[in-house]
Design a protein around this motif. Sequence first.
Motif, PDB file in Angstrom:
ATOM      1  N   ASP A  26       4.246  15.130  43.550  1.00 52.12           N
ATOM      2  CA  ASP A  26       4.487  14.085  42.763  1.00 52.12           C
ATOM      3  C   ASP A  26       4.384  12.819  42.851  1.00 52.12           C
ATOM      4  O   ASP A  26       3.958  12.097  42.163  1.00 52.12           O
TER       5      ASP A  26
ATOM      6  N   LEU B  91      -2.939  20.712  31.487  1.00 53.15           N
ATOM      7  CA  LEU B  91      -1.731  20.997  32.135  1.00 53.15           C
ATOM      8  C   LEU B  91      -2.136  21.690  33.440  1.00 53.15           C
ATOM      9  O   LEU B  91      -1.224  21.704  34.449  1.00 53.15           O
ATOM     10  N   ASP B  92      -2.782  22.828  33.381  1.00 52.63           N
ATOM     11  CA  ASP B  92      -3.013  23.593  34.504  1.00 52.63           C
ATOM     12  C   ASP B  92      -3.671  22.759  35.674  1.00 52.63           C
ATOM     13  O   ASP B  92      -3.458  23.114  36.680  1.00 52.63           O
TER      14      ASP B  92
ATOM     15  N   GLN C 136      -1.006  20.557  37.086  1.00 55.98           N
ATOM     16  CA  GLN C 136      -0.050  21.351  37.755  1.00 55.98           C
ATOM     17  C   GLN C 136      -0.685  21.682  39.091  1.00 55.98           C
ATOM     18  O   GLN C 136       0.079  21.676  40.170  1.00 55.98           O
ATOM     19  N   SER C 137      -1.829  22.103  39.370  1.00 57.58           N
ATOM     20  CA  SER C 137      -2.368  22.487  40.579  1.00 57.58           C
ATOM     21  C   SER C 137      -2.690  21.285  41.455  1.00 57.58           C
ATOM     22  O   SER C 137      -2.626  21.360  42.658  1.00 57.58           O
TER      23      SER C 137
ATOM     24  N   THR D 293       1.307  11.187  34.134  1.00 59.33           N
ATOM     25  CA  THR D 293       1.117  12.586  34.658  1.00 59.33           C
ATOM     26  C   THR D 293       2.368  13.273  34.784  1.00 59.33           C
ATOM     27  O   THR D 293       2.510  14.319  34.359  1.00 59.33           O
ATOM     28  N   GLN D 294       3.375  12.284  35.716  1.00 56.62           N
ATOM     29  CA  GLN D 294       4.560  13.040  35.872  1.00 56.62           C
ATOM     30  C   GLN D 294       5.364  13.290  34.631  1.00 56.62           C
ATOM     31  O   GLN D 294       6.141  14.129  34.448  1.00 56.62           O
TER      32      GLN D 294
ATOM     33  N   LEU E 189       4.197  16.355  32.669  1.00 58.07           N
ATOM     34  CA  LEU E 189       4.610  17.676  33.561  1.00 58.07           C
ATOM     35  C   LEU E 189       5.894  17.729  33.255  1.00 58.07           C
ATOM     36  O   LEU E 189       6.496  18.901  33.489  1.00 58.07           O
TER      37      LEU E 189
ATOM     38  N   ARG F 231      -0.793  18.618  41.215  1.00 60.29           N
ATOM     39  CA  ARG F 231       0.639  18.250  41.857  1.00 60.29           C
ATOM     40  C   ARG F 231       0.958  19.213  43.020  1.00 60.29           C
ATOM     41  O   ARG F 231       1.489  18.826  44.081  1.00 60.29           O
ATOM     42  N   ALA F 232       0.720  20.384  43.012  1.00 57.69           N
ATOM     43  CA  ALA F 232       0.903  21.182  44.186  1.00 57.69           C
ATOM     44  C   ALA F 232       0.173  20.920  45.283  1.00 57.69           C
ATOM     45  O   ALA F 232       0.495  20.960  46.203  1.00 57.69           O
TER      46      ALA F 232
END
Length: 190
Positions: A91, A79-80, A83-84, A98-99, A102, A86-87
């Motif tokens: 998206d 997840l980490d 999420q990084s 993955t979307q 999250l 994605r940042a």
Amino acid sequence: MSEHTIIDLPTGVVTFHMNMTEPKIPAIAVASGAHIYIYKNMKPYFKFTLPSLDIHASEKELWGAAAQAEHGLDLSALLDGLQSLRAEIGDSKLTARTQRLLMINDREEAQAFVDTHASFSLKKQSVITCISTLRKSHDEEKALSCLVLGTESSMVFILDPEAFTILETLYLPSPPAFFAVNGLFDVDFR
């Protein structure tokens, strides 16, 4: 007359001439999801599927590490990492898997999702947002016409009317919703 079920909702329908044989009867192209369904003489003739999109290398690595049974990536690390990513890329550049992961807030549900889906290969498919036609070489009503497809991934594909191969791929700054196509493919178009 016959009835044919289409899996997704249609996003567009056009008629076009795909060959020069007499009598010149148009074919019908129905855009639905990632597919174009071609009907000739009111019968299914061909199905074209958009090519798969490239998956970001980091996303592949993260899911590959999660798939390893014994020494796999734990849920928090997955997840980490996602999420990084994605940042970093946004998206829209991530796969649907993955979307979806999250979006899950419950940890147990997220772990069940990873356990279920981690072993399957990643796939990223675009969706057709609009469709139009472009005459190939002659500006006549019954001349050969290429299909022009706009996609959710901000790409435009121009298809050959006879072989249904991609003749040209164009990139736009945002996904198209409508088309106004002018010109001839072999000469000049926009």
